[in-house]
Motif scaffolding. Structure first.
Motif, PDB file in Angstrom:
ATOM      1  N   HIS A 152     -13.333 -13.148 -30.474  1.00 55.02           N
ATOM      2  CA  HIS A 152     -14.529 -12.322 -30.679  1.00 55.02           C
ATOM      3  C   HIS A 152     -15.508 -12.955 -31.685  1.00 55.02           C
ATOM      4  O   HIS A 152     -16.724 -12.900 -31.490  1.00 55.02           O
ATOM      5  CB  HIS A 152     -14.081 -10.936 -31.160  1.00 55.02           C
ATOM      6  N   HIS A 158     -19.406 -14.050 -31.510  1.00 50.85           N
ATOM      7  CA  HIS A 158     -20.543 -13.755 -32.405  1.00 50.85           C
ATOM      8  C   HIS A 158     -21.289 -15.038 -32.772  1.00 50.85           C
ATOM      9  O   HIS A 158     -22.519 -15.063 -32.798  1.00 50.85           O
ATOM     10  CB  HIS A 158     -20.059 -13.050 -33.676  1.00 50.85           C
ATOM     11  N   SER A 213     -19.538  -8.407 -39.757  1.00 50.94           N
ATOM     12  CA  SER A 213     -19.398  -7.359 -38.740  1.00 50.94           C
ATOM     13  C   SER A 213     -18.658  -6.171 -39.332  1.00 50.94           C
ATOM     14  O   SER A 213     -18.455  -6.097 -40.553  1.00 50.94           O
ATOM     15  CB  SER A 213     -18.650  -7.929 -37.535  1.00 50.94           C
ATOM     16  N   ASP A 258     -22.067  -5.943 -31.049  1.00 54.51           N
ATOM     17  CA  ASP A 258     -21.205  -6.407 -29.962  1.00 54.51           C
ATOM     18  C   ASP A 258     -21.913  -6.385 -28.601  1.00 54.51           C
ATOM     19  O   ASP A 258     -22.572  -5.406 -28.243  1.00 54.51           O
ATOM     20  CB  ASP A 258     -19.933  -5.545 -29.909  1.00 54.51           C
TER      21      ASP A 258
HETATM   22 ZN    ZN Z   1     -18.241  -7.770 -33.260  1.00 54.19          ZN
END
Ligand code: ZN
Ligand code: KG4
Length: 340
Positions: free
Chosen positions: A111, A115, A136, A302
Motif C-alpha cells: 500500500h 502511495h 497517512s 486512498d
Molecule cells: Zn493509504
C-alpha cells in the motif's frame, strides 16, 4: 500496458484502469465514511462487509467509465499489504478471481509503495533518487526512493501516525470522522499561535523518527482544563494543533533532505491533502531550494490508480503473483540497516 488496480486495505473500496503506470483511463473510489462515522473510527468487521458489497460494482463502474472490458487489460494489481486483514482479503480475492478467469498476470502491491506511486500519475514526476514523506492514517515515514520498486525507509513514527493524530484530535473535539479534513477546514480561519503545543523533536535532531502521542495527550489535557471551545476559539485550537503536526513534519523532512543530499521531495498519503502541510512544505521548498511534488488531494487519500501505477512497474520487471498470494496485515518497508 493497461493495468486494472484494486484497493481495499482500509475504508475505501477503489478500482482504476491506468495505462503505462502514468495515464489514468478511469478511477472509482467508494468511501465508507458513513459506515464508520458514528463509531469515530474504522470498525474492521464493518469495513470488510462494506468492501464485499462495494467491490464488484466499483470494478464494474471503472470498466463502464473507461468504456472497455476485462479482456482489454494486460494485468491486475491489488493491494495485499499492509492493512486490515479482512478488508485486504476482499480486494485480493476479487483480483485473484479476475486473474484466474482471464489468465491475466497478477501482482500484489504494498500500500505504501502505492502511495509513493501516485506522483507518477502526474505530468512532472520526481526523478530518482528522491525523498518521500508518507503521511497517512496508519503510517508516517521518511523514505528514500531509489527506483520505482526500490525504496528504503529512513525513519517512521514511534507511536501514532500523523493521520491518527488528526483523527484522534478531531474525535476529542467532537468533530466526527474522518477528522483530518474537519480540522483542516476549521484551521483555515484560526490562529495557529493561539495555543502552544509541544513539538516532539529537539533542536539539533536530524533523525527521521516521529512521535505524535504526546501532542494528542496535550490536547486531551487542554480540553480537560478548558472544555471544547466553540466558534473562533475552536478554529484557533484546530489551527494550533494542526500547526504543531505540520511543523514537525516539515522540519524533519527538510533536515533529512539536507542530510541525505536529496533535492527532490514528494509528500503523499492522506495527510498530504492537508492545506497547512502543503503550504508549509511549499515555503520550505523555496527556502531550502528543493523541488516539491505533491499529488492532487484526491490522489493523496486512498485510491486504486496509485496501486495500478505501482503494479505496472512490478509487472514490467517481470513480477508475477500466484493464486496463493496472501494478505499481509503488517509489512514494514525495508530499512537501510536491512540492506546488504
Ligand atoms: Zn493509504
Ligand atoms: O492514505 P489514507 O487515505 O489512508 C491510509 O492509508 O491510512 O489516509 C487517511 C488519513 C486519515 O487519518 C485522514 O484524517 C487524513 O488522512 N486526512 C487528512 C486530510 N485528508 C485526509 N488529514 C489532514 N488534513 C486533510 N485535509
Amino acid at each position: 500496458m493497461r493495468v486494472l488496480g484494486i484497493e481495499s486495505s482500509c475504508d475505501e473500496t477503489a478500482a482504476a484502469i491506468v495505462d503505462d503506470g502514468a495515464r489514468v483511463i478511469a478511477e472509482v473510489v467508494a468511501s465508507q465514511n458513513e459506515v464508520h462515522a458514528k463509531y469515530g473510527g474504522v470498525v474492521p468487521e464493518l469495513a470488510s462487509r462494506a468492501h464485499i458489497l462495494n467491490v464488484v460494482p466499483v470494478v464494474q463502474a471503472a470498466f463502464d467509465r473507461a468504456g472497455i472490458s476485462l479482456a482489454d487489460v494486460d494485468g491486475i494489481a491489488v493491494t495485499n499489504a499492509p492493512g486490515l486483514s479482512g478488508a485486504l482479503l476482499v480486494g485480493l480475492q476479487t483480483a485473484k478471481a479476475l486473474a484466474w478467469v482471464t489468465g491475466k498476470p497478477l501482482v500484489g502491491v504494498h500500500h505504501l509503495v502505492g502511495h509513493l506511486s501516485a506522483i507518477h500519475l502526474e505530468t512532472n514526476p520526481p526523478p530518482m533518487p528522491h525523498l518521500a514523506l508518507i503521511v497517512s492514517g496508519g503510517h508516517t515515514s521518511l523514505v528514500r526512493v531509489n527506483g520505482y520498486v526500490d525504496v528504503i525507509e529512513l525513519g517512521a513514527t514511534r507511536d501514532d501516525a500523523a493521520g491518527e493524530a488528526f483523527d484522534k484530535g478531531a474525535k476529542l473535539l467532537g468533530l466526527g470522522y474522518p477528522g483530518g479534513i474537519m480540522i483542516d477546514r476549521l484551521a483555515r480561519t484560526g490562529n495557529p499561535k493561539a495555543v502552544p503545543f509541544p513539538k516532539a523533536m529537539t533542536a539539533k535532531d536530524t533523525g527521521a523518527e516521529f512521535s505524535f502521542s504526546g501532542l494528542k495527550t496535550s490536547l486531551l489535557h487542554h480540553v480537560r482544563a478548558h472544555g471544547v471551545p466553540e466558534g473562533q476559539a475552536l478554529s484557533d485550537l484546530c489551527a494550533s494543533y494542526q500547526a504543531a503536526i505540520v511543523e514537525v513534519l516539515v522540519r524533519k523532512t527538510r533536515r533529512v533532505a539536507r542530510r541525505e543530499g536529496l533535492v527532490h521531495v514528494q509528500i503523499c498519503g492522506g495527510v498530504a491533502a492537508n492545506s497547512g502541510l502543503r503550504a508549509g512544505m511549499q515555503a520550505a521548498a523555496i527556502e531550502d531550494q528543493f523541488t516539491l511534488y505533491i499529488p492532487p488531494p484526491a490522489r493523496c487519500t486512498d485510491n486504486a490508480a496509485m496501486i495500478a501505477a505501482a503494479g505496472y512497474h512490478q509487472l514490467v520487471r517481470g513480477e508475477r503473483a500466484g493464486l496463493d498470494l496472501d494478505a499481509v496485515p503488517s509489512k514494514p518497508l525495508p530499512r537501510a540497516e536491512q540492506r546488504v
